[in-house]
Write a protein that holds these residues in place. Structure first.
Motif, PDB file in Angstrom:
ATOM      1  N   PHE A 115       2.724  -2.239   0.293  1.00 47.46           N
ATOM      2  CA  PHE A 115       2.303  -2.459   1.675  1.00 47.46           C
ATOM      3  C   PHE A 115       2.422  -1.139   2.418  1.00 47.46           C
ATOM      4  N   SER A 116       1.558  -0.953   3.391  1.00 45.73           N
ATOM      5  CA  SER A 116       1.500   0.329   4.090  1.00 45.73           C
ATOM      6  C   SER A 116       0.735   0.170   5.397  1.00 45.73           C
ATOM      7  N   LYS A 117       0.989   1.080   6.306  1.00 42.98           N
ATOM      8  CA  LYS A 117       0.209   1.130   7.546  1.00 42.98           C
ATOM      9  C   LYS A 117      -1.247   1.447   7.229  1.00 42.98           C
ATOM     10  N   ALA A 118      -1.480   2.282   6.197  1.00 41.41           N
ATOM     11  CA  ALA A 118      -2.837   2.705   5.853  1.00 41.41           C
ATOM     12  C   ALA A 118      -2.970   2.762   4.327  1.00 41.41           C
ATOM     13  N   PRO A 119      -3.474   1.707   3.676  1.00 40.08           N
ATOM     14  CA  PRO A 119      -3.610   1.709   2.213  1.00 40.08           C
ATOM     15  C   PRO A 119      -4.409   2.884   1.658  1.00 40.08           C
ATOM     16  N   GLU A 120      -5.434   3.319   2.359  1.00 44.44           N
ATOM     17  CA  GLU A 120      -6.218   4.460   1.875  1.00 44.44           C
ATOM     18  C   GLU A 120      -5.366   5.717   1.797  1.00 44.44           C
ATOM     19  N   ASP A 121      -4.427   5.861   2.719  1.00 46.12           N
ATOM     20  CA  ASP A 121      -3.521   7.009   2.665  1.00 46.12           C
ATOM     21  C   ASP A 121      -2.613   6.939   1.441  1.00 46.12           C
ATOM     22  N   ARG A 122      -2.188   5.713   1.089  1.00 42.76           N
ATOM     23  CA  ARG A 122      -1.350   5.567  -0.098  1.00 42.76           C
ATOM     24  C   ARG A 122      -2.139   5.958  -1.338  1.00 42.76           C
ATOM     25  N   ARG A 123      -3.415   5.546  -1.382  1.00 39.53           N
ATOM     26  CA  ARG A 123      -4.260   5.921  -2.508  1.00 39.53           C
ATOM     27  C   ARG A 123      -4.339   7.438  -2.628  1.00 39.53           C
ATOM     28  N   GLU A 124      -4.594   8.109  -1.505  1.00 36.87           N
ATOM     29  CA  GLU A 124      -4.702   9.571  -1.536  1.00 36.87           C
ATOM     30  C   GLU A 124      -3.386  10.213  -1.961  1.00 36.87           C
ATOM     31  N   ALA A 125      -2.268   9.667  -1.490  1.00 37.84           N
ATOM     32  CA  ALA A 125      -0.961  10.242  -1.832  1.00 37.84           C
ATOM     33  C   ALA A 125      -0.711  10.160  -3.334  1.00 37.84           C
ATOM     34  N   PHE A 147      -8.691   9.117 -14.779  1.00 36.59           N
ATOM     35  CA  PHE A 147      -7.660   8.243 -14.223  1.00 36.59           C
ATOM     36  C   PHE A 147      -7.404   8.614 -12.764  1.00 36.59           C
ATOM     37  N   GLN A 148      -7.877   7.754 -11.872  1.00 36.15           N
ATOM     38  CA  GLN A 148      -7.680   7.936 -10.439  1.00 36.15           C
ATOM     39  C   GLN A 148      -7.393   6.575  -9.815  1.00 36.15           C
ATOM     40  N   TRP A 149      -6.557   6.578  -8.793  1.00 38.31           N
ATOM     41  CA  TRP A 149      -6.221   5.340  -8.105  1.00 38.31           C
ATOM     42  C   TRP A 149      -7.312   4.984  -7.097  1.00 38.31           C
ATOM     43  N   ASN A 150      -7.643   3.691  -7.020  1.00 36.58           N
ATOM     44  CA  ASN A 150      -8.591   3.168  -6.053  1.00 36.58           C
ATOM     45  C   ASN A 150      -7.997   1.929  -5.404  1.00 36.58           C
ATOM     46  N   VAL A 151      -8.383   1.668  -4.167  1.00 37.36           N
ATOM     47  CA  VAL A 151      -7.919   0.450  -3.494  1.00 37.36           C
ATOM     48  C   VAL A 151      -8.729  -0.719  -4.035  1.00 37.36           C
ATOM     49  N   LEU A 152      -8.082  -1.572  -4.798  1.00 40.87           N
ATOM     50  CA  LEU A 152      -8.748  -2.749  -5.349  1.00 40.87           C
ATOM     51  C   LEU A 152      -8.798  -3.872  -4.325  1.00 40.87           C
ATOM     52  N   LYS A 153      -7.690  -4.065  -3.632  1.00 40.04           N
ATOM     53  CA  LYS A 153      -7.603  -5.094  -2.605  1.00 40.04           C
ATOM     54  C   LYS A 153      -6.704  -4.608  -1.475  1.00 40.04           C
ATOM     55  N   SER A 154      -7.023  -4.976  -0.267  1.00 42.13           N
ATOM     56  CA  SER A 154      -6.130  -4.726   0.866  1.00 42.13           C
ATOM     57  C   SER A 154      -6.494  -5.688   1.988  1.00 42.13           C
ATOM     58  N   THR A 155      -5.496  -6.074   2.754  1.00 43.41           N
ATOM     59  CA  THR A 155      -5.774  -6.945   3.893  1.00 43.41           C
ATOM     60  C   THR A 155      -6.643  -6.216   4.912  1.00 43.41           C
ATOM     61  N   GLU A 156      -6.523  -4.891   4.952  1.00 48.39           N
ATOM     62  CA  GLU A 156      -7.359  -4.104   5.856  1.00 48.39           C
ATOM     63  C   GLU A 156      -8.823  -4.189   5.440  1.00 48.39           C
ATOM     64  N   ALA A 157      -9.106  -4.017   4.145  1.00 50.96           N
ATOM     65  CA  ALA A 157     -10.483  -4.065   3.656  1.00 50.96           C
ATOM     66  C   ALA A 157     -11.096  -5.454   3.832  1.00 50.96           C
ATOM     67  N   GLU A 158     -10.261  -6.484   3.793  1.00 50.89           N
ATOM     68  CA  GLU A 158     -10.749  -7.843   3.966  1.00 50.89           C
ATOM     69  C   GLU A 158     -10.896  -8.232   5.432  1.00 50.89           C
ATOM     70  N   GLY A 159     -10.563  -7.297   6.326  1.00 49.12           N
ATOM     71  CA  GLY A 159     -10.695  -7.573   7.746  1.00 49.12           C
ATOM     72  C   GLY A 159      -9.615  -8.468   8.311  1.00 49.12           C
TER      73      GLY A 159
END
Length: 319
Positions: free
Chosen positions: A233-243, A253-265
């Protein structure tokens, strides 16, 4: 694969003991045998997920000799020594007359824990039924299973998880009672390692990161199926992906956001209390129905990920 605590509590325990000259799974990610016959015997008499307790050999540093210094969890994947070592470490092994050509029949290690100095035990006290003083060479050459009473002595020790060659990074960890540390994965504070950055308390989103590329190649396990995922969980999932991506080289091999409550609106959860509850629920499902890779990392099929995600949302909304 059997979890560490299940391995200890099994009857008989899925726990063995052997000698190592030292303990550094980041450069020595396997348990090695001199012959394939000895390796086959170990595999036949154990189950995937077997714990191997490491005692310092007579050639170890003085403070480690005959002391219980670490614990390894092994898969039943086999190979040769150089498959599970950095090239420089393999070169060092082969340049040492003691280790050159030895222990080449390898069984892969997937997790590892070191024992705190203040809770180490002498092998004769730890393995009081198995270790007879005269069988040290046998224990060192092929390992020996422990009794249930000896295996449970692990739970009296303080351990901390450390990195294993060619396994997902785990970052900084602290010593804690073995019963807590040996749990497959657990939610924790927002920041536990140098690859995580502490965020201010406030609204947060739950997320699942997925690692691109074939998991069988990344894990060096041809049987691996599904996706390698990280729950959090995070304030900004995309930032976690970048980190996370900043700490691995550019490649397949790269991390991608598969699911997030933010992406689901979805509306963000009010704070970390709800975020932790959602993360814990998600991890419980992934732990139960997937394969733990340590901390918040798992290998899981799509159906398991979907179930974990729904469970996480429900838990966060109810908290």
């Amino acid at each position: 694969m059997m979890s560490p605590l299940d391995a200890i509590n099994a009857e008989p325990p899925n726990v063995w003991i052997t000698y190592f000259d030292g303990f550094d799974p980041s450069t020595w990610g396997f348990v090695g045998f001199d012959t394939d016959g000895k390796r086959k015997s170990f595999l036949r008499r154990s189950q995937a997920g077997v714990l191997v307790v490491i005692a310092g050999s007579p050639q170890a540093k003085p403070e480690e000799k005959h002391q219980i210094i670490g614990v390894l969890q092994c898969s039943h994947e086999i190979g040769v020594d150089r498959d599970y070592m950095p090239s420089a470490a393999f070169a060092d092994k082969e340049s040492n007359p003691r280790s050159r050509g030895s222990w080449a029949n390898a069984v892969r290690v997937v997790r590892a824990w070191e024992v705190s100095e203040d809770s180490r035990m002498h092998i004769r006290d730890f393995a009081s039924e198995t270790y007879k003083g005269t069988n040290g060479q046998h224990i060192g050459s092929q390992g020996t299973p422990l009794s249930i009473y000896e295996a449970k002595r692990l739970l009296a020790m303080n351990l901390r998880e450390i990195e294993v060659f060619n396994c997902p990074p785990i970052g900084e960890t602290n010593f804690a009672p073995a019963e807590d540390v040996l749990r497959p994965s657990r939610p924790g504070p927002t920041s536990q390692s140098p690859t995580e950055h502490r965020e201010a308390e406030g609204p947060c989103h739950v997320y699942v990161l997925a690692l691109s590329g074939k998991p069988g190649i990344f894990l060096n396990d041809p049987s691996a199926r599904g996706k390698i995922v990280k729950a959090g969980f995070s304030k900004a999932p995309e930032d976690r992906r970048e980190a996370h991506n900043r700490h691995i080289p550019v490649g397949p091999f790269q991390w991608n956001v598969l699911k997030s409550t933010e992406a689901e609106g979805r509306i963000a959860f009010p704070g970390s209390i709800q975020g932790k509850a959602a993360e814990a629920a998600m991890i419980a499902v992934l732990d139960r129905d997937g394969r733990s890779l340590g901390r918040e990392f798992f290998l899981a099929e799509d159906g398991v990920i979907e179930e974990a995600w729904k469970t996480a949302i429900e838990a966060g909304e109810k908290t």
